[in-house]
Design a protein around this motif. Sequence first.
Motif, PDB file in Angstrom:
ATOM      1  N   ASP A  80       5.549   6.901   3.284  1.00 29.48           N
ATOM      2  CA  ASP A  80       3.878   6.548   2.951  1.00 29.48           C
ATOM      3  C   ASP A  80       3.756   5.000   2.647  1.00 29.48           C
ATOM      4  O   ASP A  80       2.750   4.931   1.850  1.00 29.48           O
ATOM      5  CB  ASP A  80       3.779   7.522   2.001  1.00 29.48           C
ATOM      6  N   GLU A  81       4.499   4.137   2.920  1.00 30.32           N
ATOM      7  CA  GLU A  81       4.429   2.792   2.323  1.00 30.32           C
ATOM      8  C   GLU A  81       4.153   1.762   3.557  1.00 30.32           C
ATOM      9  O   GLU A  81       4.920   2.022   4.406  1.00 30.32           O
ATOM     10  CB  GLU A  81       5.798   2.440   1.801  1.00 30.32           C
ATOM     11  N   ALA A 135      -5.002   7.063   7.467  1.00 29.83           N
ATOM     12  CA  ALA A 135      -4.911   5.872   6.686  1.00 29.83           C
ATOM     13  C   ALA A 135      -4.634   4.417   7.320  1.00 29.83           C
ATOM     14  O   ALA A 135      -5.217   3.376   6.760  1.00 29.83           O
ATOM     15  CB  ALA A 135      -3.959   6.367   5.268  1.00 29.83           C
ATOM     16  N   LYS A 176      -1.162   2.809  -9.007  1.00 37.42           N
ATOM     17  CA  LYS A 176      -0.937   4.232  -8.961  1.00 37.42           C
ATOM     18  C   LYS A 176      -0.825   4.790 -10.200  1.00 37.42           C
ATOM     19  O   LYS A 176      -1.434   6.111 -10.415  1.00 37.42           O
ATOM     20  CB  LYS A 176       0.415   4.371  -8.352  1.00 37.42           C
ATOM     21  N   TYR A 199      -8.527   9.762   2.613  1.00 34.88           N
ATOM     22  CA  TYR A 199      -7.542   8.887   2.485  1.00 34.88           C
ATOM     23  C   TYR A 199      -7.497   8.154   1.071  1.00 34.88           C
ATOM     24  O   TYR A 199      -8.817   8.077   0.530  1.00 34.88           O
ATOM     25  CB  TYR A 199      -7.454   8.044   3.626  1.00 34.88           C
ATOM     26  N   ALA A 204      -5.134   5.600  -1.550  1.00 35.34           N
ATOM     27  CA  ALA A 204      -3.735   4.928  -1.720  1.00 35.34           C
ATOM     28  C   ALA A 204      -3.763   3.927  -3.023  1.00 35.34           C
ATOM     29  O   ALA A 204      -4.870   3.426  -3.419  1.00 35.34           O
ATOM     30  CB  ALA A 204      -3.641   3.775  -0.465  1.00 35.34           C
ATOM     31  N   ILE A 207       0.874  -1.052  -0.019  1.00 34.55           N
ATOM     32  CA  ILE A 207       0.080  -0.008  -0.094  1.00 34.55           C
ATOM     33  C   ILE A 207       0.952   1.207  -0.037  1.00 34.55           C
ATOM     34  O   ILE A 207       1.807   1.361   0.712  1.00 34.55           O
ATOM     35  CB  ILE A 207      -0.879  -0.015   1.318  1.00 34.55           C
ATOM     36  N   ASP A 208       0.651   2.143  -0.853  1.00 29.86           N
ATOM     37  CA  ASP A 208       1.327   3.536  -1.097  1.00 29.86           C
ATOM     38  C   ASP A 208       0.432   4.603  -1.019  1.00 29.86           C
ATOM     39  O   ASP A 208      -0.504   4.549  -1.864  1.00 29.86           O
ATOM     40  CB  ASP A 208       2.347   3.306  -2.430  1.00 29.86           C
ATOM     41  N   LEU A 209       0.498   5.456   0.020  1.00 28.98           N
ATOM     42  CA  LEU A 209      -0.539   6.333   0.181  1.00 28.98           C
ATOM     43  C   LEU A 209      -0.220   7.506  -0.968  1.00 28.98           C
ATOM     44  O   LEU A 209       0.864   8.081  -1.242  1.00 28.98           O
ATOM     45  CB  LEU A 209      -0.157   7.165   1.523  1.00 28.98           C
ATOM     46  N   ASN A 210      -1.588   8.107  -1.333  1.00 29.42           N
ATOM     47  CA  ASN A 210      -1.507   8.985  -2.447  1.00 29.42           C
ATOM     48  C   ASN A 210      -1.624  10.366  -1.747  1.00 29.42           C
ATOM     49  O   ASN A 210      -2.080  10.563  -0.663  1.00 29.42           O
ATOM     50  CB  ASN A 210      -2.759   8.897  -3.440  1.00 29.42           C
TER      51      ASN A 210
END
Length: 479
Positions: free
Chosen positions: A399-400, A380, A471, A439, A441, A356-359
Motif C-alpha cells: 500500500d506504499e 488510488a 497518518k 480512497y 492516504a 504515500i501510504d494508503l489508509n
Amino acid sequence: MDLQKDDQFISKSKRPLKRSIFLFILAFITLLCLVLSILTYRSFNYSLYESYNKRMLDVLEYVYSHIDIENLSECVETGIESEKYTELVSFMDSIMEDFDIHYLYIIKPYLNGDDYGMMNVISADTAEGRKTDPDGYYLGFILKDVYELEELERYQHYLDLNNISYFKNFSTWGYDYTAMMPLINSKGEHFAALCVDIEVEDVERAIQNYTAANIVLIAFLGAMFFVLFLLWMNRNITEPIRKLEKSVVSFAQRSHYQLDPTLLIYEDPGIHTKNEVESLSDAVNQMSQDMRTYVKNVIDAEGKVEDMKSQVSHMDILAYQDALTHVKNKAWYDKTEIRVNEDISKGIARFGIIMIDLNNLKKINDNYGHEHGNDYIFGACHQICITYDHSPVFRIGGDEFVVLLENRDYENREKLLEELKIAFKLFMEDDSREPWEKYSAAIGMAVFDKDKDSSMNDVFKRADKLMYEDKMESKAARN
C-alpha cells in the motif's frame, strides 16, 4: 596469315593448366563469398525490419487502445481540445518517455489545391523535451513548406487505406522508418493518422556492421580453402583435375545468386586416385556442405536472436512494472535511485519525493475481500498518476507509493500536493461511492537539500517521516 592465326590459336589453347585452374578457383571462391554475403545481408535485413515492424505495431496498438476515436474525431473537426484530448497528449508523452522511439504523433494531410500542408493533431514529446525544446505544435497547426505536395499525397494515400503502412521517410527531422495507422470514426471517415517513427540510421548501421563482419568471415574461409586448393593443385595435373573443374563449375552455376541453402549442393565427380587429387575432391565436397550448414545456421541463429530480443524486451517490461497498477515497481525505483545519486554526486540534483501510504486497505480486504482491496489500490494509484502525470510513480510495497518530483512537477510541487489531498478528501466524503472507492492516504513530501542530504535515501526518509506524522494526525482526528 593463316599460320599466324594457327599459332595464336595454339598459344591460347595451350595456356598452362595450372594458371587456368588457379584463375577458376579464384573466381569460384569469390562467387561463393558473394552469394553467401548477399544471402546473409538479405536475411538479416529482412529479420531486423520484421522485428521493428512488430515493435512499432505494438506501440501503435497500445496507443490506439487509449484513444477515444469519436472524441478525437470531433476535436480534429472543430479544432477544440477536449479533456480526453489532453489526457491522450499526456499518455502519448508517457509513451515517448518509456519507449525507445524517435517520434510519436497524429497528423492529417491538408490538401486544398495550391494551398497544402500537414495538419498537426498531436505531437508527443518527452517531459524534458517539452521543457527544453518545445515544438509549439498545437491542434490544427498547419506545417507548410515542410512537406512536398508529392509527399503529402503519399501520406493521404496511406491514410485512405484500411491497414497499417510501413515506409522510409526523409524529412527535415531526419531519416526515419515510419509505421502509420489510419484512424477511422463511426462514419467511416479516415480523419487522421497515428504514426510512430524509428531512426533508420542506427538500423542501417547495425545491418552494415553485421554484414561486414560476415563478409570478412566468409572471405577468410574462402581464402583458406583457396590456399588448400593451390597446394593440392601443384601435386597432380591430370584428368581428375579436369573432372574436378567440371564439378566446381557446375556447382558455381547452380549457386549463383542462390537464396536457398538446401540447393547449394556439390556433385562429387567420383575421383578415386588415392592421392592428393582425391583429397582435393573430398575437401571441395566438404566445403560445400560446411558452407551450406553455415548459411543455414546463420539464418536459424538470426531467427533465434530476433525471438530472444522480443522475449528480453517483454521481460524488461515485466521486471520493472507492477503487475496490478502497471506503474513502476521497487526494482525500477532502485535503478532510478542509482541515477539520482549520481546526479547528487555531480552537484546537479534537483528533486523532491512524495511518500504515500494508503489508509484502510486492511479493513477493505477483511470486510470486502482482496479483490476489492486490489480495486482500492488500483483506483488510488490512478488518482496519483493523474495528479503527477509528468513524474514517475513507483509502487514499493503493498500500500506504499513513491513519486519522484523533477522538472515541471517539482516546480509545482506544493500545488500538486494540495490537489492530491483535496482529491482524496472528496473521495472520502462522496457517500455515493462504494467503500473500496473511497480512497484515502497519508502523504509526506520532502525536497532535496544539498546541505544536509547526501543521497536520495535521506530525502526518502524525511518524506516517510512526514507521511507517518500525517497518518498519526489522521488517526487522532478520527478518534
